[in-house]
Design an enzyme around this catalytic site. Structure first.
Site, PDB file in Angstrom:
ATOM      1  N   LYS A  76      10.058 102.091 -27.646  1.00 43.78           N
ATOM      2  CA  LYS A  76       9.432 101.214 -26.627  1.00 43.78           C
ATOM      3  C   LYS A  76       8.080 100.723 -27.128  1.00 43.78           C
ATOM      4  O   LYS A  76       7.769  99.539 -27.070  1.00 43.78           O
ATOM      5  CB  LYS A  76       9.253 101.964 -25.297  1.00 43.78           C
ATOM      6  CG  LYS A  76      10.537 102.149 -24.507  1.00 43.78           C
ATOM      7  CD  LYS A  76      10.343 103.069 -23.309  1.00 43.78           C
ATOM      8  CE  LYS A  76      11.686 103.430 -22.692  1.00 43.78           C
ATOM      9  NZ  LYS A  76      11.608 104.500 -21.691  1.00 43.78           N
TER      10      LYS A  76
ATOM     11  N   GLN B 122       8.212 108.679 -18.302  1.00 45.09           N
ATOM     12  CA  GLN B 122       9.522 108.974 -18.903  1.00 45.09           C
ATOM     13  C   GLN B 122      10.206 110.101 -18.130  1.00 45.09           C
ATOM     14  O   GLN B 122       9.616 111.146 -17.870  1.00 45.09           O
ATOM     15  CB  GLN B 122       9.316 109.382 -20.371  1.00 45.09           C
ATOM     16  CG  GLN B 122      10.591 109.497 -21.170  1.00 45.09           C
ATOM     17  CD  GLN B 122      11.224 108.163 -21.527  1.00 45.09           C
ATOM     18  OE1 GLN B 122      10.613 107.105 -21.386  1.00 45.09           O
ATOM     19  NE2 GLN B 122      12.461 108.202 -21.965  1.00 45.09           N
TER      20      GLN B 122
ATOM     21  N   ASP C 100       9.756 100.311 -14.039  1.00 44.42           N
ATOM     22  CA  ASP C 100      11.085 100.934 -13.994  1.00 44.42           C
ATOM     23  C   ASP C 100      11.879 100.437 -12.802  1.00 44.42           C
ATOM     24  O   ASP C 100      13.101 100.552 -12.759  1.00 44.42           O
ATOM     25  CB  ASP C 100      10.916 102.458 -13.814  1.00 44.42           C
ATOM     26  CG  ASP C 100      11.028 103.220 -15.119  1.00 44.42           C
ATOM     27  OD1 ASP C 100      10.339 104.237 -15.268  1.00 44.42           O
ATOM     28  OD2 ASP C 100      11.831 102.813 -15.983  1.00 44.42           O
TER      29      ASP C 100
HETATM   30  N1  LIG Z   1      11.223 106.327 -16.644  1.00 48.57           N
HETATM   31  C1  LIG Z   1      12.305 106.173 -17.446  1.00 48.57           C
HETATM   32  N2  LIG Z   1      12.807 104.951 -17.657  1.00 48.57           N
HETATM   33  C2  LIG Z   1      13.900 104.761 -18.476  1.00 48.57           C
HETATM   34  O1  LIG Z   1      14.373 103.623 -18.652  1.00 48.57           O
HETATM   35  C3  LIG Z   1      14.480 105.889 -19.093  1.00 48.57           C
HETATM   36  C4  LIG Z   1      13.940 107.142 -18.838  1.00 48.57           C
HETATM   37  N3  LIG Z   1      12.858 107.271 -18.032  1.00 48.57           N
HETATM   38  N4  LIG Z   1      14.491 108.241 -19.390  1.00 48.57           N
HETATM   39  C5  LIG Z   1      15.577 108.156 -20.343  1.00 48.57           C
HETATM   40  C6  LIG Z   1      16.420 106.944 -20.101  1.00 48.57           C
HETATM   41  C7  LIG Z   1      17.284 106.599 -21.287  1.00 48.57           C
HETATM   42  N5  LIG Z   1      16.785 105.298 -21.704  1.00 48.57           N
HETATM   43  C8  LIG Z   1      17.215 104.645 -22.880  1.00 48.57           C
HETATM   44  C9  LIG Z   1      16.618 103.477 -23.298  1.00 48.57           C
HETATM   45  C10 LIG Z   1      17.024 102.873 -24.481  1.00 48.57           C
HETATM   46  C11 LIG Z   1      18.007 103.438 -25.257  1.00 48.57           C
HETATM   47  C12 LIG Z   1      18.430 102.793 -26.524  1.00 48.57           C
HETATM   48  O2  LIG Z   1      17.797 101.851 -26.987  1.00 48.57           O
HETATM   49  N6  LIG Z   1      19.520 103.292 -27.169  1.00 48.57           N
HETATM   50  C13 LIG Z   1      20.008 102.724 -28.419  1.00 48.57           C
HETATM   51  C14 LIG Z   1      20.280 103.813 -29.461  1.00 48.57           C
HETATM   52  C15 LIG Z   1      19.092 104.701 -29.672  1.00 48.57           C
HETATM   53  C16 LIG Z   1      19.539 105.829 -30.622  1.00 48.57           C
HETATM   54  O3  LIG Z   1      19.636 105.515 -31.819  1.00 48.57           O
HETATM   55  O4  LIG Z   1      19.873 106.911 -30.090  1.00 48.57           O
HETATM   56  C17 LIG Z   1      21.359 102.054 -28.178  1.00 48.57           C
HETATM   57  O5  LIG Z   1      22.009 102.441 -27.162  1.00 48.57           O
HETATM   58  O6  LIG Z   1      21.737 101.197 -28.985  1.00 48.57           O
HETATM   59  C18 LIG Z   1      18.587 104.612 -24.842  1.00 48.57           C
HETATM   60  C19 LIG Z   1      18.196 105.216 -23.648  1.00 48.57           C
HETATM   61  C20 LIG Z   1      15.808 104.872 -20.873  1.00 48.57           C
HETATM   62  N7  LIG Z   1      15.539 105.778 -19.966  1.00 48.57           N
END
Ligand SMILES: Nc1nc(=O)c2c([nH]1)NC[C@@H]1CN(c3ccc(C(=O)N[C@@H](CCC(=O)O)C(=O)O)cc3)C=[N+]21
Ligand SMILES: NC(=O)C1=CN([C@@H]2O[C@H](COP(=O)(O)OP(=O)(O)OC[C@H]3O[C@@H](n4cnc5c(N)ncnc54)[C@H](OP(=O)(O)O)[C@@H]3O)[C@@H](O)[C@H]2O)C=CC1
Length: 301
Positions: free
Chosen positions: A66, A110, A133
């Site tokens: 991020k 987070q 969020d």
């Molecule tokens: N307050 C809060 N807001 C959130 O938005 C929040 C949170 N807490 N806690 C955790 C979850 C999970 N989350 C992700 C965001 C991006 C990927 C992401 O970019 N994933 C990549 C892969 C990343 C990797 O290589 O593992 C993809 O799916 O292509 C994953 C998970 C946001 N979250």
């Protein structure tokens, strides 16, 4: 981490894959243009503050991703890393400081937070106009009633992918599997706003595969690796896989899979998002979009 020899996303017919990674990149490029324009016209730089409590490795990866992408699109990125034993009162005090900071337009704590901290209390402490969020009850209420909300990033990203792929969604039957406050429920609201006929399924739904087979659009947000199988789908359905599940591989390594069994679903679906490379990148891009929106609203745009 070795990637399997033939990634399931390879040699798929064109148009089958909904490439969230590519879409997120174009969205971030547009955000960067809008950030530069805002700086030029109003002399203001959008600021995003991310608070991480504890050392959860997955959260550390997301927070790092991020911050990098925040800076890349010209925004100010501030990170606060607190120890896992931080008292709830200290976290609330930090949020108050960020609420009052005129250089900060978006605040994200987070999740999950350590067990001794009440997440709902933390979410409710963030100023609704800085709640990028979109989890604050005020924003949830505004979304439900069609007001000017900040919309949760993951459902917003899914909605943008669906509209880009299908155009007009009105009249389509959408089945959302999952009813959480951060994905399933806001996802259902957004699909309703697009005039879909929306079914929200959950762990008490009877004969879930039969319910899914009625759907033109399936959004899976359950947290169970590869649960949704190809024979749960109506041929031609569009599948959005929100799931992020790390599973152990026989060779001792691990890999990230979605809530949908991609290998059996991709041949049946007309289009499907991969994991990784689908909804995840859209979540971060929409976080940046929300931060820009919050900043624009702070100067009356
Ligand atoms: N307050 C809060 N807001 C959130 O938005 C929040 C949170 N807490 N806690 C955790 C979850 C999970 N989350 C992700 C965001 C991006 C990927 C992401 O970019 N994933 C990549 C892969 C990343 C990797 O290589 O593992 C993809 O799916 O292509 C994953 C998970 C946001 N979250
Ligand atoms: N890509 C991204 O940016 C993000 C991805 N995620 C991922 O999305 C998934 C869902 O996250 P989140 O909404 O927070 O999860 P929650 O655990 O909060 O909610 C899971 C939902 O799935 C339902 N469910 C669980 N098991 C079943 C089942 N067997 N059949 C039908 N429904 C079931 C639950 O039903 P009930 O309500 O009855 O318990 C619940 O509503 C996770 O894999 C998570 O990692 C989450 C956030 C962002």
């Amino acid at each position: 981490m070795t990637t399997p020899a033939t990634l399931p996303t390879e040699n798929l017919p064109t148009g089958k894959l909904i490439d969230g990674k590519a879409f997120a990149a174009t969205l971030r490029a547009q955000i960067a243009v809008d950030v530069a324009a805002l700086k030029a016209s109003h002399g203001v730089q959008p600021g995003l503050a991310v608070v991480l409590v504890g050392e959860d490795p997955a959260s550390q990866i997301y927070v790092r991703n991020k911050a990098k992408q925040t800076v890349e699109c010209g925004m100010k990125s501030v990170e606060h890393k607190l120890s896992a034993d931080t008292p709830e009162a200290d976290l609330l005090a930090l949020i108050d400081t960020l609420n009052a900071d005129p250089t900060i337009h978006g605040i994200l704590v987070q999740l999950p937070v350590p067990k001794h901290i009440d997440a709902d209390k933390i979410i409710a402490a963030i100023r609704p106009d800085k709640d990028v969020d979109g989890f604050h009850p005020m924003n949830a209420g505004l979304l439900a009633t069609g007001g000017k909300a900040l919309v949760p990033c993951t459902p917003l990203g899914c909605s943008l992918l669906l509209k880009d792929h299908l155009g007009d969604l009105s009249g389509k039957h959408a089945v959302v599997i999952g009813r959480s406050n951060i994905v399933g429920k806001p996802m259902a609201q957004l699909l309703l706003q697009e005039s879909c006929t929306v079914t929200v399924a959950h762990s008490r739904t009877k004969d879930l595969p039969a319910v899914c087979r009625e759907a033109d659009i399936v959004v899976a947000a359950v947290g169970r690796p590869e649960m949704v199988k190809g024979d749960w789908l109506k041929p031609g359905a569009v599948v959005i896989d929100v799931g992020i599940n790390r599973i152990a591989l026989p060779d001792g390594k691990s890999k990230v899979v979605g809530d949908v069994d991609f290998a059996s679903a991709a041949p049946v679906a007309s289009a499907i998002t991969p994991v990784p490379g689908g909804v995840g990148p859209m979540t971060i891009a929409c976080l940046l979009k929300n931060t820009l929106t919050a900043c624009q609203r702070s100067v009356g745009l």
